[in-house]
Design an enzyme around this catalytic site. Structure first.
Site, PDB file in Angstrom:
ATOM      1  N   LYS A 252       1.033  -1.346   0.164  1.00 14.64           N
ATOM      2  CA  LYS A 252       0.080   0.002  -0.055  1.00 14.64           C
ATOM      3  C   LYS A 252       1.054   1.277  -0.026  1.00 14.64           C
ATOM      4  CE  LYS A 252      -3.605   2.590   2.796  1.00 14.64           C
ATOM      5  NZ  LYS A 252      -4.500   2.436   3.882  1.00 14.64           N
ATOM      6  N   ASP A 257      -2.820   9.899   3.439  1.00 18.47           N
ATOM      7  CA  ASP A 257      -4.322   9.859   3.570  1.00 18.47           C
ATOM      8  C   ASP A 257      -5.162  10.655   3.992  1.00 18.47           C
ATOM      9  OD1 ASP A 257      -6.648   8.357   3.291  1.00 18.47           O
ATOM     10  OD2 ASP A 257      -6.238   6.772   4.828  1.00 18.47           O
ATOM     11  N   LYS A 264     -10.519  13.307   6.825  1.00 19.41           N
ATOM     12  CA  LYS A 264     -10.160  12.944   8.213  1.00 19.41           C
ATOM     13  C   LYS A 264      -9.916  14.385   8.848  1.00 19.41           C
ATOM     14  CE  LYS A 264      -7.386   8.616   7.144  1.00 19.41           C
ATOM     15  NZ  LYS A 264      -8.104   7.623   7.941  1.00 19.41           N
ATOM     16  N   ASP A 276       1.207   6.478   5.243  1.00 19.03           N
ATOM     17  CA  ASP A 276       0.536   5.401   4.984  1.00 19.03           C
ATOM     18  C   ASP A 276       0.839   4.707   3.690  1.00 19.03           C
ATOM     19  OD1 ASP A 276      -2.058   4.147   5.342  1.00 19.03           O
ATOM     20  OD2 ASP A 276      -3.371   5.374   4.063  1.00 19.03           O
ATOM     21  N   ASP A 335     -12.581   6.682   2.657  1.00 15.47           N
ATOM     22  CA  ASP A 335     -11.375   6.417   3.441  1.00 15.47           C
ATOM     23  C   ASP A 335     -11.032   4.965   3.533  1.00 15.47           C
ATOM     24  OD1 ASP A 335      -9.451   7.280   5.114  1.00 15.47           O
ATOM     25  OD2 ASP A 335     -10.735   7.759   6.918  1.00 15.47           O
ATOM     26  N   GLU A 337      -9.615   3.261   1.446  1.00 10.78           N
ATOM     27  CA  GLU A 337      -8.804   3.374  -0.136  1.00 10.78           C
ATOM     28  C   GLU A 337      -8.105   2.309  -0.177  1.00 10.78           C
ATOM     29  OE1 GLU A 337      -8.023   5.145   2.517  1.00 10.78           O
ATOM     30  OE2 GLU A 337      -5.848   4.880   2.301  1.00 10.78           O
ATOM     31  N   ARG A 339      -7.467  -0.838   0.254  1.00 16.99           N
ATOM     32  CA  ARG A 339      -7.924  -2.056  -0.318  1.00 16.99           C
ATOM     33  C   ARG A 339      -8.324  -2.018  -1.747  1.00 16.99           C
ATOM     34  NH1 ARG A 339     -12.796  -2.563   3.973  1.00 16.99           N
ATOM     35  NH2 ARG A 339     -11.127  -1.469   5.131  1.00 16.99           N
TER      36      ARG A 339
HETATM   37  N1  BES Z   1      -4.851   4.306   6.332  1.00 15.53           N
HETATM   38  C1  BES Z   1      -5.976   4.146   7.174  1.00 15.53           C
HETATM   39  C2  BES Z   1      -5.798   3.143   8.196  1.00 15.53           C
HETATM   40  C3  BES Z   1      -4.858   3.462   9.499  1.00 15.53           C
HETATM   41  C4  BES Z   1      -5.412   3.803  10.739  1.00 15.53           C
HETATM   42  C5  BES Z   1      -3.559   3.516   9.483  1.00 15.53           C
HETATM   43  C6  BES Z   1      -4.541   4.153  11.401  1.00 15.53           C
HETATM   44  C7  BES Z   1      -2.596   3.952  10.298  1.00 15.53           C
HETATM   45  C8  BES Z   1      -3.250   4.124  11.557  1.00 15.53           C
HETATM   46  C9  BES Z   1      -6.854   3.610   6.295  1.00 15.53           C
HETATM   47  O1  BES Z   1      -6.827   3.948   4.844  1.00 15.53           O
HETATM   48  C10 BES Z   1      -8.433   4.034   6.838  1.00 15.53           C
HETATM   49  O2  BES Z   1      -8.595   5.039   6.958  1.00 15.53           O
HETATM   50  N2  BES Z   1      -9.181   2.980   7.273  1.00 15.53           N
HETATM   51  C11 BES Z   1     -10.451   3.301   7.639  1.00 15.53           C
HETATM   52  C12 BES Z   1     -11.223   2.361   7.017  1.00 15.53           C
HETATM   53  C13 BES Z   1     -12.740   2.346   7.454  1.00 15.53           C
HETATM   54  C14 BES Z   1     -13.156   3.698   6.855  1.00 15.53           C
HETATM   55  C15 BES Z   1     -13.567   1.296   6.910  1.00 15.53           C
HETATM   56  C16 BES Z   1     -10.406   3.175   9.280  1.00 15.53           C
HETATM   57  O3  BES Z   1      -9.536   2.223   9.851  1.00 15.53           O
HETATM   58  O4  BES Z   1     -10.956   3.975  10.099  1.00 15.53           O
HETATM   59 ZN    ZN Z   2      -5.124   4.576   4.270  1.00 17.21          ZN
HETATM   60 MN    MN Z   3      -8.211   5.718   4.698  1.00 14.60          MN
END
Ligand code: BES
Ligand code: ZN
Ligand code: MN
Length: 493
Positions: A252, A257, A264, A276, A335, A337, A339
């Site tokens: 990734k 992000d 966010k 990220d 968010d 993204e 996957r």
């Molecule tokens: N990059 C984030 C995940 C993340 C969270 C990385 C904390 C490092 C530290 C990812 O893209 C994300 O935003 N995930 C969301 C998914 C949700 C929208 C299903 C999340 O974890 O809140």
């Molecule tokens: Zn992310």
């Molecule tokens: Mn995200």
């Protein structure tokens, strides 16, 4: 700057000695009672700096019970030493007895601990740099162990360089390390480390039908890049040899992000979203050492790079993206993204001919994984237990540990979409697992292990060998995994 010796080198600023509980280190000239009176009992993590009237200070470095030493404890003890003498540039450590740990392994992990603890990201600290960088590390050992210790120091130097590179990439501000800059960095590194590299821009990605990566990139002023790296093992005189196995890696590479249209909040936590791309960075860093260490497996990597920004051209909620290979995804959360970009890379990996024996992906994918496991171990989820076991073993050896979560098919229904093949998020629970179930849709039955490193990518403070900021998690894990790879033969679970 790194070396092994049977005698103390001249010109060192301090000398560490590993001291177990109930041990009486002769070179200190103190008995146990006086060390104890100074607060040092030999417990793991303890250090005691003893200044002398002539010669560099001696440092007692606690290792707990010597009989219970393991590589992880040595790495942490070495890190504690490195921090205790944080103002000194040239240090030495005596290792007369490494318990049950072989001298080469002890030397490697001690070298890693010192170098990683002293890591600092400082290209933008222009004034008031207080800590001098480390200039020299010498491991002092007995003549019988010298050769092994020398080999361990060299290997530790390589693995620490690899983790340091992964840290540099993840610590770099997102406005500077854009996707296109990442591709330039990869080109330079590939050239100097014997890798083939191919960079795909937006046009090339749309020809490939990489609708996941392009969908996430739609809101960004910065163009996307997919970076494909290939390592092929070479024999004598640079001739290609048949690899022991073939591995595909997918990383990734979200350079920042912002969350997309589902922006966010503007806070300290999200200032870390420049990291990220840590999965992609870990892969790039690990691969720079494959040729040097003579890896026998063939490795192909896909680094899926873009940022995830909000704008008038960004993907909207409810949009449908078509991923490489034709599967469609309804975006219900901009968010989620990671996957989406990973899906294109996974499909490309399965299309390779010959097919890879294994696919490993690594991503800062879900906050849910961080909440479940915390910041010490990443999650690992796979469709093939023998492959997952290889990843776990590498995690134990390197201290980049993983903890397995189940690929529980009962949550698969949460990804059902009314209008497309699937949605990009499931329900409120088991977020790390539903993310993995999403990815599984794209691996076409190839043995696959997914590493969710959202929790382990950063350290909030200096702690053992982890320095505050990006940890470099995954780089040493992947390098160890690739070096030891044999195609997993056990059946799927
Ligand atoms: N990059 C984030 C995940 C993340 C969270 C990385 C904390 C490092 C530290 C990812 O893209 C994300 O935003 N995930 C969301 C998914 C949700 C929208 C299903 C999340 O974890 O809140
Ligand atoms: Zn992310
Ligand atoms: Mn995200």
């Amino acid at each position: 700057m790194l070396g092994a010796s049977t005698s103390l080198p001249a010109n060192v600023d301090s000398i560490g000695t590993l001291v177990g509980v109930d041990e009486e280190p002769k070179d200190f000239g103190f008995d146990r009672a006086s060390l104890k009176a100074a607060g040092f009992e030999g417990k793991a993590g303890q250090t005691l700096v003893v200044p002398r009237t002539s010669g560099p200070p001696l440092v007692a470095v606690g290792i707990g019970e010597r009989g219970k030493l393991d590589p992880g404890k040595l790495r942490d003890a070495a890190a504690a030493f490195a921090r205790a003498v944080g103002q000194q540039a040239r240090v030495a450590i005596r290792l007369p007895d490494t318990g049950t740990v072989p001298p080469a392994v002890a030397a490697q992990t001690i070298t890693e601990g010192v170098l990683l603890a002293r890591y600092r990201y400082r290209p933008y600290k222009r004034t008031a740099v207080q800590e001098p960088p480390l200039e020299g590390l010498t491991l002092v050992t007995s003549p019988e162990n010298l050769e092994e210790v020398e080999q361990g120091v060299v290997l530790g130097g390589v693995t620490a360089r690899v983790a340091g590179l992964a840290r540099d990439l993840a610590n770099a501000p997102a406005s500077l390390l854009t996707a296109s800059r990442m591709a330039e960095v990869a080109e330079v590194l590939a050239k100097s480390s014997g890798l083939e590299v191919e960079v795909f821009d937006g046009e090339a990605l749309s020809e490939l039908g990489c609708g996941g990566l392009l969908g996430v990139n739609a809101g960004s002023a910065e163009p996307p890049r997919m970076i494909k790296l290939t390592y092929r093992p070479k024999g004598n005189r640079g001739k290609a040899v048949e690899p022991v196995g073939r591995i595909a890696l997918i990383g990734k590479g979200i350079m920042f992000d912002a969350g997309g249209l589902g922006l966010k909040p503007n806070d300290l936590v999200h200032a870390t979203m420049k990291g990220d791309m840590s999965g992609a960075g870990a892969i790039l860093a690990a691969m720079t050492a494959l040729s040097q260490l003579g890896c026998k497996a063939e490795v192909t990597a896909y680094l899926m790079c873009t940022d995830n920004m909000p704008s008038g051209t960004a993907m909207r909620l409810g949009d449908v993206l078509t991923v490489r290979g034709g599967k469609t995804v309804e975006v219900i959360n901009t968010d989620a993204e990671g996957r989406l970009v990973m899906a294109d890379g996974l499909v490309l990996a399965t299309e390779q001919s010959p097919r890879p024996d294994a696919i490993v992906d690594i991503a800062t994918l879900t906050g849910a994984c961080q909440r479940a496991l915390g910041v010490r171990s990443a999650g690992v989820i796979g469709n093939h237990q023998a492959l997952v076991e290889q990843v776990k073993a590498s995690g134990e050896r390197t201290g980049d540990t993983v903890w397995q979560l189940p690929l529980d098919q009962s949550y698969r229904a949460e990804l059902e979409s009314d209008i497309a093949d699937m949605k990009n998020v499931g329900g409120d629970n088991a977020g790390a697992i539903t993310a993995a179930l999403f990815l599984e849709e794209f691996v076409d039955g190839v043995p696959w292990a997914h590493i969710d490193m959202a929790g382990t990518a950063r350290a909030e403070s200096d702690s053992g060998w982890r320095s505050k900021g990006a940890t470099g998690y995954g780089a040493r894990l992947l390098l160890d995994f690739l070096m030891g790879f044999t195609p997993p033969t056990a059946s799927r679970h």
